[in-house]
Scaffold this motif. Structure first.
Motif, short mmCIF file in Angstrom:
data_model
loop_
_atom_site.label_atom_id
_atom_site.label_comp_id
_atom_site.label_asym_id
_atom_site.label_seq_id
_atom_site.Cartn_x
_atom_site.Cartn_y
_atom_site.Cartn_z
N GLY A 35 0.80 -1.22 0.00
CA GLY A 35 0.00 0.00 0.00
C GLY A 35 0.83 1.27 0.00
O GLY A 35 0.55 2.20 -0.74
N ASP A 36 1.86 1.32 0.85
CA ASP A 36 2.69 2.51 0.94
C ASP A 36 4.01 2.15 1.61
O ASP A 36 4.25 0.98 1.96
CB ASP A 36 1.97 3.64 1.69
CG ASP A 36 1.49 3.22 3.08
OD1 ASP A 36 2.03 2.26 3.66
OD2 ASP A 36 0.57 3.87 3.60
N ASN A 37 4.87 3.14 1.79
CA ASN A 37 6.18 2.89 2.38
C ASN A 37 6.07 2.37 3.81
O ASN A 37 6.86 1.53 4.24
CB ASN A 37 7.05 4.15 2.35
CG ASN A 37 7.55 4.45 0.97
OD1 ASN A 37 7.95 3.56 0.24
ND2 ASN A 37 7.54 5.71 0.59
N ASP A 38 5.09 2.87 4.57
CA ASP A 38 4.91 2.41 5.94
C ASP A 38 4.58 0.92 5.98
O ASP A 38 5.10 0.17 6.81
CB ASP A 38 3.81 3.23 6.62
CG ASP A 38 3.70 2.91 8.10
OD1 ASP A 38 4.75 2.89 8.79
OD2 ASP A 38 2.57 2.67 8.58
N GLU A 39 3.74 0.48 5.06
CA GLU A 39 3.40 -0.94 4.99
C GLU A 39 4.62 -1.77 4.58
O GLU A 39 4.83 -2.87 5.10
CB GLU A 39 2.25 -1.17 4.00
CG GLU A 39 1.78 -2.61 3.96
CD GLU A 39 0.62 -2.82 2.99
OE1 GLU A 39 0.35 -3.99 2.69
OE2 GLU A 39 0.01 -1.84 2.54
N PRO A 87 13.89 -0.41 0.87
CA PRO A 87 13.52 0.62 -0.11
C PRO A 87 14.60 1.68 -0.30
O PRO A 87 14.41 2.86 -0.02
CB PRO A 87 12.26 1.22 0.52
CG PRO A 87 12.48 1.07 1.98
CD PRO A 87 13.22 -0.22 2.15
N ARG A 88 15.77 1.28 -0.80
CA ARG A 88 16.89 2.21 -0.95
C ARG A 88 16.54 3.39 -1.84
O ARG A 88 16.81 4.53 -1.51
CB ARG A 88 18.12 1.48 -1.50
CG ARG A 88 19.32 2.40 -1.55
CD ARG A 88 20.58 1.69 -2.03
NE ARG A 88 21.74 2.53 -1.91
CZ ARG A 88 21.99 3.60 -2.66
NH1 ARG A 88 21.14 3.96 -3.58
NH2 ARG A 88 23.08 4.31 -2.50
N LEU A 94 13.78 10.43 -0.69
CA LEU A 94 13.35 11.16 0.50
C LEU A 94 14.45 12.11 0.98
O LEU A 94 14.17 13.24 1.37
CB LEU A 94 12.95 10.19 1.61
CG LEU A 94 12.43 10.79 2.90
CD1 LEU A 94 11.20 11.64 2.65
CD2 LEU A 94 12.13 9.70 3.91
N ASP A 95 15.70 11.66 0.94
CA ASP A 95 16.81 12.53 1.31
C ASP A 95 16.89 13.74 0.40
O ASP A 95 17.12 14.87 0.85
CB ASP A 95 18.14 11.77 1.27
CG ASP A 95 18.31 10.80 2.42
OD1 ASP A 95 17.56 10.93 3.42
OD2 ASP A 95 19.18 9.91 2.34
N GLU A 96 16.70 13.52 -0.91
CA GLU A 96 16.73 14.64 -1.86
C GLU A 96 15.59 15.61 -1.59
O GLU A 96 15.77 16.82 -1.62
CB GLU A 96 16.67 14.11 -3.30
CG GLU A 96 17.94 13.44 -3.76
CD GLU A 96 19.13 14.38 -3.75
OE1 GLU A 96 19.00 15.54 -4.21
OE2 GLU A 96 20.20 13.95 -3.28
N ILE A 97 14.40 15.07 -1.34
CA ILE A 97 13.24 15.93 -1.04
C ILE A 97 13.50 16.72 0.23
O ILE A 97 13.20 17.92 0.30
CB ILE A 97 11.96 15.07 -0.92
CG1 ILE A 97 11.60 14.51 -2.30
CG2 ILE A 97 10.81 15.87 -0.33
CD1 ILE A 97 10.52 13.43 -2.26
N THR A 98 14.08 16.09 1.25
CA THR A 98 14.39 16.78 2.50
C THR A 98 15.37 17.92 2.27
O THR A 98 15.19 19.02 2.81
CB THR A 98 14.94 15.78 3.54
OG1 THR A 98 14.00 14.74 3.74
CG2 THR A 98 15.25 16.45 4.85
#
Length: 103
Positions: A35-39, A87-88, A94-98
């Protein structure tokens, strides 16, 4: 034979060709919906906990086909699978977005 081919052509199976081979054997990849990254992280966490329990436990399988199963070997295979699930690419994104959001 044509009926079997027709039935299989409409079925979207779990294994898909990767487009490359290893040791002259075509490689396949398995896919399952998340469903998503948390799942995804929850599933990875559950697999890791299962490996820890398997390594710490003294219990054996009661089913005869599994009675000779080697927990250490099974855990190694599971850990290799888990490594491939990490999920590398998502974490790099996510690092780039941050970084972008901090500017």
């Amino acid at each position: 034979m044509k009926r079997i081919q027709g039935a299989l052509s409409h079925r979207d199976g779990l294994l898909k060709p990767t487009g490359y081979s290893c040791n002259h054997k075509p490689m396949m990849k398995g896919e399952f919906p998340i469903g998503d990254n948390d799942e995804l992280l929850f599933n990875i966490s559950c697999l890791l906990k299962t490996c820890v329990l398997a390594l710490e436990g003294e219990a054996t399988f009661s089913l005869s086909p599994l009675s000779n199963a080697n927990p250490k070997s099974n855990v190694i295979v599971a850990l290799e699978f888990i490594i491939n699930l990490l999920p590398r690419e998502q974490m790099v994104a996510l690092d780039e977005i941050t970084k972008i959001l901090r500017k």
